[in-house]
Design a protein around this motif. Structure first.
Motif: not given
Length: 378
Positions: A102-105, A270-271, A344-347
């Motif tokens: 998630d951090a990399i994305a 995302a939801t 995670n797209p939310s992130a």
């Protein structure tokens, strides 16, 4: 007070923009447990169209530019995009409970470029009669594409290493390893503990020192992926051919509508994963608040070097800083969704659209213009 007022005004305006509006709409629909579904084939077609369009526009701008004058700023744009991803990987990625992928994305999205933020920067420069090179806007693919490729490659290397470690754990020892004290995010608490896990192989023997993940096959696979292939194809066609007529009559008119549907899909997804973001949301908010300004300062420094070395204009330096401060709202989300599906797209979308973009617009643009005027007398 003026900065705070401008920030709040642009933040509220951003909430009413079609892009963010459709994103929020998708999140609301999913939260209400609606049965609305967008077929995957439609999603893939939309992604292809959007990325091909972005590549075409970048290729056309590069073809019409003076390549000799662009060389050093383009090299700095590439370096900035890659550096931003590494900074996010080893800062955000090391914070408690933040998943590395998630951090990399997220870092990849912040390393990529927002076309709307770039347009805003150009508009402000023109309004204040600050000169910039006509080709300066064409720097964005030099930062955008390397950042996305770097993020995908780093994520691939990380996941490959994780799979390799899990496969090399001896049978019957996985349970004991899982019970060891580990830091937040699933990492060993000490360097010795981490190394001892790395050395274990399926037969219980120490792992060979030269047993490393090969990078080139991952880079090749990343470049052959559907999302990046479409982006690079459009870039090549824009440079080598003259697609202006089909670009203006077909790709450009459809762009905003297709992007809106894409953001609706992103909001729904995302939801579905919002629960994971709630655990670490404060870290993403902090990163999205500090990151754009830090990234912009890095690019501004590179721009100053180009200014003194080649005469790169103060306005060009500002635009280089602005695109570094921006986070992609077009090519980034679909590319990362396809290239790093486990993220995670939310992130990365939430931190970018909710915090990162308003910071880049309200704080970044006036800040970098002011710096250019003070340091270079633009």
């Amino acid at each position: 007070m003026d900065f705070l007022s401008d920030f709040l005004t642009l933040f509220l305006a951003k909430l009413q923009s079609p892009t963010l509006g459709f994103l929020i709409g998708g999140m609301v629909v999913a939260a209400l447990n609606s049965q609305l579904q967008i077929p995957d084939a439609i999603y893939k077609f939309i992604v292809f169209m959007l990325l091909l369009k972005v590549g075409l526009s970048g290729g056309i701008a590069i073809r019409n530019a003076n390549l000799a004058e662009m060389l050093l700023p383009a090299v700095f744009a590439v370096a900035t995009g890659i550096l931003i991803v590494f900074i996010g990987r080893y800062t955000l990625g090391n914070l408690p409970k933040v998943k590395t992928v998630d951090a990399i994305a997220t870092a990849g999205l912040f390393g990529a470029v927002s076309g709307s933020t770039l347009a805003a920067g150009i508009t402000v420069l023109e309004t204040e009669d600050i000169f910039f090179e006509p080709w300066a806007a064409a720097l964005y693919p030099f930062m955008d594409i390397p950042a996305l490729v770097t993020a995908i490659v780093l994520a691939s290397i990380y996941t490959s290493k994780q799979k390799s470690l899990s496969q090399q754990e001896p049978f019957g020892k996985q349970e004991s390893l899982s019970k060891q004290s580990v830091a937040a995010g699933g990492y060993p608490t000490t360097r010795q503990e981490y190394r001892s896990q790395q050395r274990i192989t399926a037969g219980g023997y120490p792992r060979k020192q030269n047993d490393r993940v090969k990078i080139w096959p991952i880079v090749k696979e990343s470049l052959q992926g559907s999302a990046l292939s479409a982006l690079l194809l459009g870039l090549a066609l824009g440079i080598l051919t003259r697609p202006e007529s089909v670009y203006e009559s077909f790709f450009n008119p459809l762009f905003r509508g297709l992007l809106s549907i894409l953001m609706l899909i992103m909001g729904m997804e995302a939801t579905a994963r919002i629960g994971e973001l709630r655990k670490v949301g404060q870290w993403y908010a902090l990163y999205a608040l500090v990151g754009p300004l830090l990234h912009g300062f890095i690019a501004f420094g590179f721009g100053m070097i180009a200014h003194h070395a080649t005469g790169f204009s103060p306005g060009g330096v500002v635009l280089l800083a602005v695109i570094a401060a921006s986070s992609s709202d077009i090519s980034g989300p679909p590319t990362l969704r396809a290239g790093i599906p486990s993220a995670n797209p939310s992130a990365y979308i939430g931190s970018s659209t909710a915090v990162g973009t308003p910071v880049a617009l309200a704080l970044g643009i006036p800040l970098f213009i002011g710096l250019a005027q003070v340091l270079m007398g633009s």
